[in-house]
Design a protein around this motif. Structure first.
Motif, PDB file in Angstrom:
ATOM      1  N   ALA A 241      44.686  43.396  42.944  1.00 24.95           N
ATOM      2  CA  ALA A 241      45.810  43.526  42.422  1.00 24.95           C
ATOM      3  C   ALA A 241      47.085  43.780  43.354  1.00 24.95           C
ATOM      4  O   ALA A 241      46.818  44.499  44.472  1.00 24.95           O
ATOM      5  CB  ALA A 241      45.911  44.221  41.404  1.00 24.95           C
ATOM      6  N   LYS A 242      48.310  43.335  43.036  1.00 23.58           N
ATOM      7  CA  LYS A 242      49.300  43.940  43.922  1.00 23.58           C
ATOM      8  C   LYS A 242      49.590  45.134  43.729  1.00 23.58           C
ATOM      9  O   LYS A 242      50.402  45.964  44.683  1.00 23.58           O
ATOM     10  CB  LYS A 242      50.583  42.973  43.822  1.00 23.58           C
ATOM     11  N   GLU A 245      49.614  48.797  38.092  1.00 25.02           N
ATOM     12  CA  GLU A 245      50.108  48.202  36.786  1.00 25.02           C
ATOM     13  C   GLU A 245      48.855  47.021  36.513  1.00 25.02           C
ATOM     14  O   GLU A 245      48.574  46.982  35.482  1.00 25.02           O
ATOM     15  CB  GLU A 245      51.250  48.227  36.469  1.00 25.02           C
ATOM     16  N   GLU A 246      49.146  46.084  37.508  1.00 21.34           N
ATOM     17  CA  GLU A 246      48.599  44.910  37.388  1.00 21.34           C
ATOM     18  C   GLU A 246      46.925  44.944  37.634  1.00 21.34           C
ATOM     19  O   GLU A 246      46.218  44.504  36.755  1.00 21.34           O
ATOM     20  CB  GLU A 246      48.748  44.077  38.624  1.00 21.34           C
ATOM     21  N   LYS A 249      45.780  46.152  33.974  1.00 22.55           N
ATOM     22  CA  LYS A 249      46.144  44.888  33.054  1.00 22.55           C
ATOM     23  C   LYS A 249      44.789  44.056  33.181  1.00 22.55           C
ATOM     24  O   LYS A 249      44.306  43.414  32.289  1.00 22.55           O
ATOM     25  CB  LYS A 249      47.296  44.145  33.292  1.00 22.55           C
ATOM     26  N   LEU A 250      44.280  43.774  34.523  1.00 26.29           N
ATOM     27  CA  LEU A 250      43.010  42.944  34.602  1.00 26.29           C
ATOM     28  C   LEU A 250      41.875  43.736  34.201  1.00 26.29           C
ATOM     29  O   LEU A 250      40.972  43.024  33.626  1.00 26.29           O
ATOM     30  CB  LEU A 250      42.984  42.510  36.095  1.00 26.29           C
TER      31      LEU A 250
END
Length: 431
Positions: A241-242, A245-246, A249-250
């Motif tokens: 992820a970047k 937080e991302e 979420k994944l």
């Protein structure tokens, strides 16, 4: 607590190679736990470990192995060979491969002085060969050692490759890797790798895989990877992820789906929580005390539970009742039971845990009895046969297990099954 973040780049994974240094490892005199630890941790970071080597304390052979590893991998991690003796030549060889000179690091030398002060030695009393440990390759990053004398080292070669040198003793290597090397690896490239681990008890690896086959077949990002442990299966969910937080979420929807599928068989989703830690936490939360009675496991069960910090809040006592006479004397197992059913029987295991409850007053008691092997079996009772009995507030559950493997594996697997039985007995009653 969230899993730590580790950096990833545009390419699929960073290639890391492991080299274990030491003739004692090569000859099988000691078990190479460092390689297993490092490989698992690196895989959890999303890094690829394509090669592992073990090489003795020979500078020519080490040079050949390290040069080959550096040519084909992004990062090479070596463990061992950083000590004070003449055959500890990992630093010198790594410096040669990377084209670096050597110098004395003053902070490393001072760390040696401070370390030996704890053993009441002055600088003049320290043997001359110990100062060798303060010699480091030019331009290297020195990893100062809080748990021993030899510092670790990171060499950044001119071609961009990284060579990481770690001390051999696991009690030095593991904290150094966690506190210093892992953060360093974080900074090599851009992006983040977020991961969680779901730990499952009492279900075999093949059954777990079948239950998540659809997730494995459909995976891209995040990925789900199973790892088998004795009596456990760990599922690592990893997302690129970047940012954090991302990544969360994944990953978390997959974690929640696994919770739905495996329910109470999941004992933790935290990286560093063990089965025994989860069990002790459960007993403390429910204000339960426990006691152990062991025959075939011979103290391994109590020993594993005692490893947990804070267990004194709930552990009453443990007994090793190996002989039949001890089972009768300390646990109240009857002579009639032993004559009719034998020590390796459900009846004997039941009397052991119930007798232990009466003797100790513990809320929950656990007993093990069995044939660890390789000998001692009969037509009806083969080596690997184990009975485990758990008594909670007067209610007893007995399990029969026919375990595979050598004596050591049978005993350690029996311990895991005992921990699992205790945990599920408490869940059934309290949760």
């Amino acid at each position: 607590m969230l899993a730590p973040l580790y950096q990833i780049g545009e390419k699929e994974t960073m290639v890391v190679e492991l080299i274990s240094v030491g003739t004692e490892i090569l000859l099988g005199n000691i078990v190479n736990t460092n390689a297993a630890y490092l490989a698992e941790r690196l895989a959890g970071f999303g890094m690829s470990v394509y090669f592992q080597e073990t090489v003795g304390d020979n500078p020519e052979r080490l040079y050949t192995v390290l040069k080959q590893a550096k040519d084909r991998s992004d990062v090479v991690i070596l463990s061992g060979g950083l000590g004070p003796t003449q055959d500890d030549l990992t630093k010198e060889t790594a410096a040669k491969v990377c084209g670096k000179g050597m110098h004395e690091d003053q902070k490393a030398k001072q760390c040696l002085i401070e370390y030996f002060k704890k053993t009441k030695k002055t600088a003049s009393e320290i043997s001359e060969n110990n100062w060798k440990q303060a010699i480091v390759p030019d331009g290297s990053i020195v990893l100062y050692n809080d748990n021993g004398t030899a510092p670790g080292i990171i060499i950044e070669a001119d071609d961009g490759k990284k060579v990481v040198l770690l001390p051999g003793p696991p009690h030095e290597l593991i904290p150094m890797f966690e506190k210093q090397v892992a953060p360093y690896l974080c900074g090599i490239e851009q992006g983040v790798l977020y991961s969680k681990v779901v730990k499952i008890d009492s279900i075999g690896e093949s059954a777990v895989e079948m239950a998540i086959l659809d997730l494995i077949n459909e995976q891209s990002n995040p990925t789900v990877a199973p790892y088998a442990k004795p009596g456990e299966v760990h599922l690592r969910i990893t997302a690129k992820a970047k940012d954090e937080e991302e990544g969360e979420k994944l990953v978390m929807p997959i974690v929640e789906e696994l919770k739905r599928r495996f329910g109470r068989h999941i004992f933790t989703i935290e990286e560093h929580v063990t089965m025994e830690e989860a069990l002790v936490d459960m007993m403390i939360r429910h204000h339960l005390t426990f006691a152990t009675a062991e025959s075939c496991t011979g103290g391994l069960l109590a020993g594993r539970l005692v490893n947990v910090a804070g267990v004194s809040e709930c552990f009453n006592e443990g007994l090793i009742t190996y002989a039949n006479e001890a089972k009768m004397k300390y646990l109240g197992v009857t002579e009639e039971t032993l004559k009719e059913f034998g020590a390796v029987s459900a009846e004997c295991a039941k009397e052991m845990s119930e007798g232990l409850a009466k003797k100790t007053g513990a809320d929950i008691t656990i007993a093990t009895t069995g044939l660890a092997g390789p000998g001692g079996g009969t037509k009806d009772k083969k080596p690997g046969l184990v009975y485990i009995s758990c008594t909670l507030h007067g209610k007893t559950t007995v399990q029969r297990h026919q375990l595979n493997g050598n004596r050591d594996k049978v005993r350690h697997t029996a311990v895991v099954r005992a921990l699992t039985l205790m945990r599920h007995t408490i869940i059934h009653e309290y949760e």
